[in-house]
Design a protein around this motif. Structure first.
Motif, short mmCIF file in Angstrom:
data_model
loop_
_atom_site.label_atom_id
_atom_site.label_comp_id
_atom_site.label_asym_id
_atom_site.label_seq_id
_atom_site.Cartn_x
_atom_site.Cartn_y
_atom_site.Cartn_z
N UNK A 397 34.58 6.32 53.32
CA UNK A 397 35.43 4.88 53.46
C UNK A 397 36.83 4.83 53.67
N UNK A 398 37.81 6.09 52.89
CA UNK A 398 39.10 6.38 53.26
C UNK A 398 39.83 6.10 54.14
N UNK A 399 40.83 5.23 54.04
CA UNK A 399 41.91 5.92 56.27
C UNK A 399 42.50 7.09 55.90
N UNK A 400 43.26 7.65 57.17
CA UNK A 400 43.47 8.48 56.88
C UNK A 400 45.09 8.46 56.68
N UNK A 401 45.76 9.76 55.35
CA UNK A 401 47.01 8.99 54.84
C UNK A 401 47.50 7.93 54.49
N UNK A 402 46.09 7.48 53.10
CA UNK A 402 46.20 7.31 52.43
C UNK A 402 47.29 7.41 50.99
N UNK A 403 47.20 6.32 50.43
CA UNK A 403 48.17 7.04 49.27
C UNK A 403 47.41 7.71 48.16
N UNK A 404 48.16 9.03 47.84
CA UNK A 404 47.14 9.53 46.35
C UNK A 404 48.59 9.57 44.84
N UNK A 405 48.01 9.10 43.81
CA UNK A 405 48.81 8.82 42.99
C UNK A 405 48.35 10.40 42.02
N UNK A 406 48.94 11.04 41.38
CA UNK A 406 48.31 12.16 40.91
C UNK A 406 48.80 12.67 39.73
N UNK A 407 50.12 12.24 39.41
CA UNK A 407 50.63 11.91 38.23
C UNK A 407 51.80 11.56 37.36
N UNK A 408 51.97 11.10 36.74
CA UNK A 408 52.79 9.99 36.12
C UNK A 408 53.29 9.98 34.32
N UNK A 409 54.72 10.09 33.85
CA UNK A 409 55.36 10.15 33.04
C UNK A 409 56.17 9.43 32.64
N UNK A 410 56.05 9.12 30.74
CA UNK A 410 55.43 7.56 29.95
C UNK A 410 56.96 8.17 29.38
N UNK A 411 58.17 7.32 28.87
CA UNK A 411 59.38 7.08 28.25
C UNK A 411 59.05 5.82 26.95
N UNK A 412 59.24 6.12 25.64
CA UNK A 412 58.98 4.45 25.07
C UNK A 412 60.24 5.05 24.39
N UNK A 413 61.25 3.75 24.25
CA UNK A 413 62.52 3.06 23.29
C UNK A 413 62.19 2.66 22.59
#
Length: 658
Positions: A397-413
């Protein structure tokens, strides 16, 4: 025996960029900033998978595996004697022209050429390859000239056959028919270290039907290219004469002089002064010396190519204005726009003026920056994503070259100035589409207050919009779909292409835009890349130097970190702060320092080449648990620094505003 100096399709492609490059290519004495390991690039963009998948749509073909030119030619010629045959990597030569065709299909007196490209294509688009005036579109020129050259060589070598040419690409409108298709194409190494692809025995016709690659006949585009006049050495040549000239120049190792132009900025044949002093030559420097008659002193000057985001470079070069010192104000025409801070043209002129006066002091718009900062709500959240585009989708059901988000980082001030690495996400499990788990984890990190959220450049907003649309289109059972979409809308604004328009109450603050509008340091040489801005601001701020020269990061009683312990971000060598990114461990142990540097070079579009290559390797390579663990640790450290860099830039701007 002297090896034939063939003009191959890769060398022809190089010559269409700049014919002088033919003289430098393949010579070890010249620096080359392209990847030594081209398979790394194919791994990162899915090229190796697309190439192997294409063969599956033409089953029972014969692959020409030998790398020896003559052996490959003989094997190909023998097989073409058959009435019908499908060949992979067929070797064809005519004189000193040589190609390896991705796929050749011979049926009696007809030969179909298929050039496979790791690129997406919309079959429903009318006239996708040409401009309104009928000329070849710049974005398609490299691909079409590639296949046109191959068709030309085939026609010369096999004149009694009817040759048709096709591009084979990922179909934007297609959807993947089955789950787990992308995991059926794995990267392998043979005993000699040569890389290849292994296709799982479990691949079935259900995986291939309907196809997610499309074929597009490009005979008319090839014909247009054959009829176009090509200028080289101030002479207009028909395609056949143009190719013959390039081939003869390469065979005789003759340098073809080319005029200086803005495209010189992207030349790969350059090196640093240190490397050049050690014996490695810079083709780019040689060109500029020859064409302009410049000395080493001239070459040390900044030029129009160094002006940030300036579109008038070629016009200035045509008028003989090349050094930045010589650029007149009217060429830039600096003028304000309707937003606070400086406009793009004012920033360009500031860069030029500071260079002309040799003023290396940073500039900051105290008033407008303080007004902007006072509008931000604590606690401040700094986030960074690592993403890729999957050539072959993870799920049905997904298209070729659909975006994949595999990582994030998060800092707080927090409002008292305290900093902490508050959270992260990394999914490296093979074959798992991570986007929904990614957004759930991000929601958990950000939904507990109304603090301002920061990104660096537009990448994060674009990807969150993409995930919103993926949630819309997904027909599966997603119990928290509405909550996830509602969260996305609170911290983003819709893209111009979206049918639904919104701007969230916590729409992310783009720190990249803040830097562009309110801060400029000549040390960045016009770049707004986080990897240029961070060292510049560290060198300008004594507060940051004093704070981060101590090992407080990840220390007890210091700044909370997930992946570092007792870490010192600021180390000074020869009076300058060392780039914090250079303090991190190598992402890979089996990749050359040069290739790693190229993959890690970060531009303003946040490509993240090293991270997406690491992700692709963990998805598709066979490796030990230890190797996977080391790459995962490196990924976490790099992404954590990305958000910590944003924190340090915020702290530095605040310090410089005092």
């Amino acid at each position: 025996m002297v090896r034939e100096r063939y003009l191959t399709k890769s060398r022809f492609k190089l010559a269409t960029e700049c014919p002088t490059k033919l003289f430098y290519t393949g010579k070890e004495c010249y620096a080359n900033q392209n990847l030594d390991d081209s398979f790394l690039l194919a791994l990162a963009d899915g090229g190796f998978q697309v190439g192997e998948l294409a063969k599956c749509y033409f089953p029972d073909g014969h692959e020409i595996k030998t790398l020896d030119y003559e052996e490959a030619l003989n094997e190909t010629n023998d097989l073409l004697q058959l009435d019908s045959i499908i060949l992979y990597e067929a070797a064809i030569a005519s004189g000193n022209l040589f190609i390896r065709a991705d796929i050749l299909v011979k049926e009696d007196d007809q030969i179909k050429l298929f050039e496979v490209k790791a690129k997406s294509f919309n079959p429903g688009e009318s006239h996708p390859f040409t401009n309104r005036d009928g000329t070849i579109s710049a974005k398609w020129k490299p691909y079409l000239y590639d296949v046109a050259f191959q068709k030309y060589v085939l026609s010369r070598s096999l004149p009694h056959y009817k040759i048709s040419a096709h591009l084979m690409m990922a179909d934007k409108s297609a959807v993947c028919p089955t789950d787990g298709l992308n995991q059926k194409f794995r990267l392998t190494h043979d005993a000699t270290g040569r890389k290849g692809v292994s296709i799982a025995e479990t691949l079935t016709m259900n995986d291939l039907t309907p196809p997610i690659l499309c074929t597009v006949n490009v005979d008319s585009e090839c014909g247009r290219i054959f009829q176009t006049l090509h200028t080289v050495n101030n002479t207009s040549l028909q395609f056949s004469h143009y190719v013959a000239f390039l081939a003869d120049s390469y065979k005789t190792d003759t340098r073809i002089p080319s005029p200086i132009a803005s495209k010189c900025a992207a030349c790969e044949f350059y090196t640093t002064d240190n490397k050049e002093q050690s014996g490695l030559k810079s083709g780019k420097r040689e060109c500029w010396k020859e064409v302009l008659g410049w000395s080493d002193e001239d070459l040390a000057c900044q030029t129009v190519l160094d002006v940030w985001s300036f579109r008038g470079k070629d016009k200035l070069i045509e008028n003989g204005i090349i050094k930045m010192d010589d650029i007149p104000e009217h060429a830039v025409h600096p003028k304000p726009d309707t937003s606070p801070g400086i406009s793009a043209s004012e920033r360009q002129w500031m860069q030029i003026q500071k260079y002309k006066t040799r003023d290396d002091s940073p500039w900051i718009d105290h008033k407008n920056l303080m007004k902007e900062m006072n509008s931000w709500v604590f606690p401040l959240h700094f986030i960074d994503f690592e993403t890729t585009m999957a050539a072959i989708p993870f799920n049905a059901g997904l298209h070729p070259y659909e975006g994949v988000a595999f990582q994030f980082s998060h800092h707080i001030v927090r409002c008292d100035g305290s900093v902490e690495h508050a959270g992260e996400y990394l999914n490296t499990e093979r074959g798992v589409f991570p986007n929904y788990g990614f957004i759930r984890a991000l929601k958990e990190q950000l939904e507990h207050d109304q603090g301002s959220v920061f990104r660096y450049s537009n990448h994060e907003n674009t990807f969150l919009n993409l995930i919103y649309q993926q949630l819309n289109a997904d027909t599966g059972d997603i119990p928290d779909r509405a909550q996830l979409q509602s969260f996305i809308k609170t911290i983003t604004h819709s893209t111009t292409k979206s049918s639904e328009q919104w701007r969230g109450k916590r729409d992310m603050v783009d720190l990249w835009e803040v830097v562009k509008r309110y801060y400029y340091d000549p040390a960045t040489k016009g770049s707004n890349s986080i990897k240029q801005v961070l060292p510049a601001i560290l060198n300008s701020s004594t507060l940051l130097q004093e704070k981060y020269s101590k090992p407080i990061y990840g220390a007890k009683g210091g700044i909370k970190s997930t992946n570092f312990k007792d870490w010192q971000w600021v180390k000074i060598k020869d009076g300058k702060v060392t780039d914090p990114y250079k303090l991190l461990p190598k992402m890979f142990q089996d990749i050359s320092d040069k290739d790693l540097e190229i993959l890690s070079s970060d531009d303003e579009l946040r490509e993240g080449g090293a991270a997406l290559t690491a992700y692709a390797r963990m998805q598709f390579e066979e490796m030990s648990d230890y190797e996977r663990s080391e790459i995962q640790k490196a990924l976490l450290k790099y992404c954590e620094l990305d958000t910590m860099a944003m924190v340090m830039i915020w702290e530095g701007l605040k310090d410089l505003c005092r």
